[in-house]
Scaffold this motif. Structure first.
Motif, mmCIF file in Angstrom:
data_model
loop_
_atom_site.group_PDB
_atom_site.id
_atom_site.type_symbol
_atom_site.label_atom_id
_atom_site.label_comp_id
_atom_site.label_asym_id
_atom_site.label_seq_id
_atom_site.Cartn_x
_atom_site.Cartn_y
_atom_site.Cartn_z
ATOM 1 N N VAL A 1 6.401 -8.236 -5.064
ATOM 2 C CA VAL A 1 5.694 -7.350 -4.135
ATOM 3 C C VAL A 1 5.935 -7.865 -2.720
ATOM 4 N N HIS A 2 6.770 -7.150 -1.981
ATOM 5 C CA HIS A 2 7.018 -7.595 -0.602
ATOM 6 C C HIS A 2 5.970 -7.003 0.345
ATOM 7 N N TYR A 3 5.591 -7.790 1.347
ATOM 8 C CA TYR A 3 4.727 -7.288 2.419
ATOM 9 C C TYR A 3 5.098 -8.029 3.697
ATOM 10 N N LYS B 1 6.199 -12.604 1.530
ATOM 11 C CA LYS B 1 6.014 -12.160 2.928
ATOM 12 C C LYS B 1 7.338 -12.255 3.679
ATOM 13 N N ALA B 2 7.714 -11.220 4.376
ATOM 14 C CA ALA B 2 8.905 -11.303 5.232
ATOM 15 C C ALA B 2 8.890 -10.174 6.251
ATOM 16 N N ASP B 3 9.300 -10.518 7.471
ATOM 17 C CA ASP B 3 9.632 -9.477 8.442
ATOM 18 C C ASP B 3 11.093 -9.128 8.156
ATOM 19 N N LEU B 4 11.325 -7.915 7.697
ATOM 20 C CA LEU B 4 12.663 -7.548 7.211
ATOM 21 C C LEU B 4 13.671 -7.321 8.332
ATOM 22 N N ILE C 1 14.837 4.557 0.345
ATOM 23 C CA ILE C 1 13.958 5.683 0.644
ATOM 24 C C ILE C 1 14.279 6.192 2.055
ATOM 25 N N SER C 2 14.742 7.442 2.099
ATOM 26 C CA SER C 2 15.046 8.064 3.391
ATOM 27 C C SER C 2 14.115 9.255 3.608
ATOM 28 N N ASP C 3 14.544 10.174 4.436
ATOM 29 C CA ASP C 3 13.695 11.303 4.832
ATOM 30 C C ASP C 3 14.624 12.489 5.078
ATOM 31 N N THR C 4 14.253 13.685 4.647
ATOM 32 C CA THR C 4 15.139 14.833 4.895
ATOM 33 C C THR C 4 15.167 15.216 6.380
ATOM 34 N N LYS D 1 0.842 -1.216 0.000
ATOM 35 C CA LYS D 1 0.000 0.000 0.000
ATOM 36 C C LYS D 1 0.869 1.254 0.000
ATOM 37 N N ARG D 2 0.187 2.392 -0.006
ATOM 38 C CA ARG D 2 0.824 3.700 0.115
ATOM 39 C C ARG D 2 1.989 3.869 -0.894
ATOM 40 N N LEU D 3 3.103 4.467 -0.482
ATOM 41 C CA LEU D 3 4.118 4.833 -1.479
ATOM 42 C C LEU D 3 4.734 3.621 -2.175
ATOM 43 N N GLY D 4 4.934 2.550 -1.426
ATOM 44 C CA GLY D 4 5.512 1.339 -2.033
ATOM 45 C C GLY D 4 4.642 0.818 -3.166
ATOM 46 N N ARG D 5 3.344 0.908 -2.956
ATOM 47 C CA ARG D 5 2.402 0.454 -3.993
ATOM 48 C C ARG D 5 2.516 1.339 -5.244
ATOM 49 N N ASN E 1 11.909 0.349 0.538
ATOM 50 C CA ASN E 1 10.876 1.333 0.882
ATOM 51 C C ASN E 1 10.261 1.105 2.267
ATOM 52 N N ALA E 2 10.169 -0.144 2.707
ATOM 53 C CA ALA E 2 9.455 -0.467 3.959
ATOM 54 C C ALA E 2 10.095 0.248 5.153
ATOM 55 N N ALA E 3 9.266 0.709 6.042
ATOM 56 C CA ALA E 3 9.768 1.383 7.251
ATOM 57 C C ALA E 3 8.629 1.563 8.240
ATOM 58 N N VAL E 4 9.003 1.975 9.450
ATOM 59 C CA VAL E 4 7.994 2.386 10.429
ATOM 60 C C VAL E 4 8.224 3.859 10.766
ATOM 61 N N LEU F 1 2.683 11.482 2.059
ATOM 62 C CA LEU F 1 1.422 10.884 2.516
ATOM 63 C C LEU F 1 1.494 10.792 4.033
ATOM 64 N N PRO F 2 0.873 11.714 4.749
ATOM 65 C CA PRO F 2 0.925 11.631 6.214
ATOM 66 C C PRO F 2 0.266 10.336 6.707
ATOM 67 N N PRO F 3 0.643 9.853 7.890
ATOM 68 C CA PRO F 3 -0.039 8.694 8.449
ATOM 69 C C PRO F 3 -1.548 8.921 8.426
ATOM 70 N N PRO G 1 14.600 8.394 17.052
ATOM 71 C CA PRO G 1 15.071 7.117 16.486
ATOM 72 C C PRO G 1 14.755 7.001 14.994
ATOM 73 N N TYR G 2 13.560 7.457 14.594
ATOM 74 C CA TYR G 2 13.199 7.439 13.166
ATOM 75 C C TYR G 2 14.214 8.263 12.365
ATOM 76 N N CYS G 3 14.486 9.482 12.835
ATOM 77 C CA CYS G 3 15.391 10.374 12.082
ATOM 78 C C CYS G 3 16.805 9.794 12.009
ATOM 79 N N SER H 1 17.588 6.634 12.221
ATOM 80 C CA SER H 1 17.556 5.458 11.326
ATOM 81 C C SER H 1 17.621 5.910 9.866
ATOM 82 N N LYS H 2 16.938 7.022 9.549
ATOM 83 C CA LYS H 2 16.927 7.503 8.164
ATOM 84 C C LYS H 2 18.269 8.138 7.795
ATOM 85 N N ALA H 3 18.976 8.731 8.791
ATOM 86 C CA ALA H 3 20.338 9.225 8.542
ATOM 87 C C ALA H 3 21.243 8.025 8.253
HETATM 88 N N1 LIG Z 1 4.694 8.865 3.706
HETATM 89 C C1 LIG Z 1 5.482 9.939 3.756
HETATM 90 O O1 LIG Z 1 5.037 11.097 3.640
HETATM 91 C C2 LIG Z 1 6.966 9.765 3.949
HETATM 92 C C3 LIG Z 1 7.748 10.858 4.308
HETATM 93 C C4 LIG Z 1 9.115 10.694 4.454
HETATM 94 C C5 LIG Z 1 9.689 9.445 4.233
HETATM 95 N N2 LIG Z 1 8.890 8.393 3.906
HETATM 96 C C6 LIG Z 1 9.496 7.080 3.685
HETATM 97 O O2 LIG Z 1 8.949 6.531 2.496
HETATM 98 C C7 LIG Z 1 8.765 5.119 2.635
HETATM 99 C C8 LIG Z 1 7.298 4.751 2.384
HETATM 100 O O3 LIG Z 1 6.485 5.540 3.225
HETATM 101 P P1 LIG Z 1 4.982 5.081 3.574
HETATM 102 O O4 LIG Z 1 4.422 6.143 4.427
HETATM 103 O O5 LIG Z 1 4.297 4.665 2.326
HETATM 104 O O6 LIG Z 1 5.315 3.780 4.450
HETATM 105 P P2 LIG Z 1 4.392 3.061 5.555
HETATM 106 O O7 LIG Z 1 3.007 3.026 5.054
HETATM 107 O O8 LIG Z 1 4.639 3.682 6.900
HETATM 108 O O9 LIG Z 1 5.069 1.612 5.599
HETATM 109 C C9 LIG Z 1 5.290 0.857 4.431
HETATM 110 C C10 LIG Z 1 5.289 -0.603 4.766
HETATM 111 O O10 LIG Z 1 6.461 -0.958 5.501
HETATM 112 C C11 LIG Z 1 6.228 -2.283 5.928
HETATM 113 N N3 LIG Z 1 7.028 -2.615 7.105
HETATM 114 C C12 LIG Z 1 7.172 -1.925 8.264
HETATM 115 N N4 LIG Z 1 7.968 -2.612 9.105
HETATM 116 C C13 LIG Z 1 8.331 -3.760 8.477
HETATM 117 C C14 LIG Z 1 9.120 -4.874 8.825
HETATM 118 N N5 LIG Z 1 9.715 -4.999 10.022
HETATM 119 N N6 LIG Z 1 9.266 -5.872 7.920
HETATM 120 C C15 LIG Z 1 8.659 -5.782 6.730
HETATM 121 N N7 LIG Z 1 7.905 -4.763 6.321
HETATM 122 C C16 LIG Z 1 7.735 -3.759 7.204
HETATM 123 C C17 LIG Z 1 4.718 -2.397 6.234
HETATM 124 O O11 LIG Z 1 4.243 -3.557 5.537
HETATM 125 P P3 LIG Z 1 2.904 -4.362 6.017
HETATM 126 O O12 LIG Z 1 1.802 -3.340 5.998
HETATM 127 O O13 LIG Z 1 2.758 -5.408 4.979
HETATM 128 O O14 LIG Z 1 3.202 -4.885 7.391
HETATM 129 C C18 LIG Z 1 4.165 -1.089 5.645
HETATM 130 O O15 LIG Z 1 2.986 -1.270 4.891
HETATM 131 C C19 LIG Z 1 9.259 4.782 4.035
HETATM 132 O O16 LIG Z 1 10.613 4.411 3.984
HETATM 133 C C20 LIG Z 1 9.123 6.095 4.785
HETATM 134 O O17 LIG Z 1 9.972 6.220 5.902
HETATM 135 C C21 LIG Z 1 7.535 8.516 3.768
#
Ligand SMILES: NC(=O)c1ccc[n+]([C@@H]2O[C@H](COP(=O)([O-])OP(=O)(O)OC[C@H]3O[C@@H](n4cnc5c(N)ncnc54)[C@H](OP(=O)(O)O)[C@@H]3O)[C@@H](O)[C@H]2O)c1
Length: 245
Positions: free
Chosen positions: A36-38, A63-66, A142-145, A17-21, A92-95, A190-192, A156-158, A160-162
């Motif tokens: 397509v990883h999830y 499917k994988a926990d990365l 994919i990182s973050d400014t 979903k979201r940006l990865g999609r 692309n995957a991140a929290v 795309l905000p949460p 921790p997020y910032c 990790s992205k550095a």
């Molecule tokens: N969205 C933004 O505005 C924004 C801004 C700055 C940077 N970014 C970066 O852009 C990328 C995509 O952003 P997003 O907002 O689309 O991402 P997201 O929705 O927060 O997360 C993308 C996917 O990461 C997967 N994920 C998280 N932890 C995982 C793990 N331990 N193992 C495997 N998969 C895991 C999840 O997959 P499942 O749902 O399948 O579990 C989730 O759907 C990220 O790297 C994010 O940090 C995004």
């Protein structure tokens, strides 16, 4: 269809979903077969794969926990077995978690580092052989400014992205000349889902361009990293100029 990308195999992490999609679908539109990883979003991953197949390319879900080395290794083996090659890896995957400094413990710190940074190391490490065998393998991280000017409530997020940026530069050296490694550092796109309109407005005001970015603009930057043959070790800020303020 893009002659340069036609028939290439791309693995996009977090592509359900979201940006990865968006990234996965655009690579498919350009003629790439897509892994397509999830992790948890199986239904959405299947929908992404279904949409890709309707475009006429191959697509399978993985499917994988990365954060788990064994699962990452098994996923790369499965990708190799399914597609026979790997040309493009998009990490692309991140929290994204609010973590006020005084309430953040080591377990939380480690879990974010594992999800956002160790995962990129592991995917790159276990994809490297396949990418080296490709005619022009490429990794896009994919990182973050916010890596350049960390937010206190998301430290921790910032960090990790550095780390992802430093990892990009290191991997570009290690994997050259066979594999190019670049990074797109995003601002707010795309905000949460639970963040409201006020927050969007506030974030827009913080940019030089007075708006949030779009998924299409992210895809454009990723495609540039994938297709520009002389680009490696690059970090492209895509945040409407927010990091300069
Ligand atoms: N969205 C933004 O505005 C924004 C801004 C700055 C940077 N970014 C970066 O852009 C990328 C995509 O952003 P997003 O907002 O689309 O991402 P997201 O929705 O927060 O997360 C993308 C996917 O990461 C997967 N994920 C998280 N932890 C995982 C793990 N331990 N193992 C495997 N998969 C895991 C999840 O997959 P499942 O749902 O399948 O579990 C989730 O759907 C990220 O790297 C994010 O940090 C995004």
């Amino acid at each position: 269809m893009d002659m340069k990308l036609q028939g290439k195999v791309a693995l996009v992490t977090g592509a359900a979903k979201r940006l990865g999609r968006f990234i996965a679908l655009e690579l498919g539109k350009r003629g790439c077969h897509v892994a397509v990883h999830y992790r948890k979003s199986e239904k959405e991953a299947s929908e992404t794969a279904e949409t890709l197949r309707a475009l006429g390319v191959k697509a399978e879900i993985f499917k994988a926990d990365l954060t788990d080395e064994g699962q990452v290794k098994a996923m790369m083996d499965a990708v190799a077995q399914t597609f026979g090659q790997l040309d493009i890896l998009v990490n692309n995957a991140a929290v994204f978690l609010r973590t006020p400094f005084h309430q953040t413990d080591a377990a939380t710190w480690r879990s974010i580092m594992d999800a956002n940074l160790t995962s990129v190391f592991l995917c790159s490490r276990y994809a490297a052989k396949l990418l080296e065998e490709s005619e022009g393998g490429v990794i896009v991280n994919i990182s973050d400014t916010a890596a350049f000017s960390p937010w206190g409530a998301f430290l921790p997020y910032c960090v990790s992205k550095a780390g992802v940026i430093a990892l990009t530069l290191g991997l570009a050296k290690i994997l050259a000349p066979k594999v190019r490694v670049n990074c797109v550092a995003l601002g707010t796109i795309l905000p949460p889902e639970d963040y409201g309109e006020n927050w969007r407005q506030e974030m827009s005001e913080k940019t030089l361009l007075k708006r949030l970015g779009t998924p299409e603009e992210v895809v454009q930057a990723v495609l540039f990293c994938v297709t520009c043959d002389y680009l490696t070790g690059a970090v492209i800020p895509l945040d409407g100029g927010r990091f300069l303020r």
